[in-house]
Write an enzyme that holds these catalytic residues in place. Structure first.
Site: not given
Length: 257
Positions: A65, A108, A111, A131
């Site tokens: 992200a 992300g 994901e 993360e």
């Protein structure tokens, strides 16, 4: 909307979305996620598209992200903005989605790949949820999707440690469908997409619904859904075409009706 974060095209029956923020290794900001979701929904409604392919570039599928965008967020700001609602829309896409992963798929980006139905990956691809090293955890489905793919204990280990997962490890755990040479990732993904696109579109969608639901339903309820979808397939012209073609010893021509 200015589609500055993605590039799109259609090749035969295949809708292709390319993540396009190469200057930040395709880091996912909210604008990019929204554009991806909206384009997938458009392809999902497009009768000329039967399969969706999502790709990055040779260096990165998506390297996480956009940290700068999130740095000053608070629990309240997240709650008010609810940025993950766009990710929820990905779960409602009915057509097959195949990820072509080269380079890094982290945070992300991992994901986003896990939200796809199939993953074709380069021999040099790497996956992971780093993360924990930022003092947080996956927030767009990573804890849930990875656990469903590899089981509780292994998912905890990977997410707690925040280490990179090689493509061979990802394949062993059932996360990656196929490993191919770096220069062949997109070609092989498109080839697979075209094979699926030749199948009966309604049956393909009904199969996706039943298989994905199997993760959450009891065996009995899953069997009921499968049976319902089996019956529904018999209301399609493709079912008649497929069975006639079988009896006539010819290749069926599925129209999606």
């Amino acid at each position: 909307m200015n589609k500055s974060c993605i590039r799109t095209s259609v090749e035969d029956d295949i809708g292709i979305i390319q993540l396009f923020r190469p200057h930040v290794a395709n880091a996912l900001n909210r604008s990019m996620v929204l554009e991806v979701v909206e384009q997938m929904e458009a392809f999902d409604q497009d009768k000329n598209v039967r399969v969706i392919v999502l790709k990055g570039n040779e260096k990165a599928f998506a390297a996480g992200a956009d940290i700068e965008e999130m740095l000053h967020e608070t629990a309240l700001s997240f709650e008010l903005q609810d940025p993950f609602r766009d990710w929820d829309r990905l779960l409602r896409i009915k057509k097959p989605i195949i990820a072509a992963v080269e380079g890094f798929a982290l945070g992300g980006g991992f994901e986003l790949a896990l939200h796809c139905d199939l993953i074709i990956a380069s021999e040099q691809a790497q996956f992971g949820f780093p993360e924990i090293k930022l003092g947080v955890l996956p927030g767009a489905g990573g804890t849930q999707l990875l656990t469903r793919a590899m089981g509780t204990r292994k998912a905890l280990e990977w997410i707690w440690l925040g280490e990179f997962m090689s493509v061979k490890e990802a394949h062993t755990f059932g996360i990656v469908n196929r490993i191919v040479a770096p220069e062949l990732v997109v070609e092989e993904t498109i080839k697979l997409a075209k094979k699926i696109a030749k199948q009966a579109p309604i049956a393909v969608r009904l199969i996706k619904e039943a298989v994905i639901a199997a993760e959450d339903l009891s065996l009995q309820d899953g069997m009921k859904l499968e049976r319902k979808n089996f019956y529904l397939a018999f209301d399609s012209a493709d079912q008649k075409e497929g069975m006639r073609a079988f009896l006539e010893k010819r290749t069926p021509s599925f129209k999606g009706g």
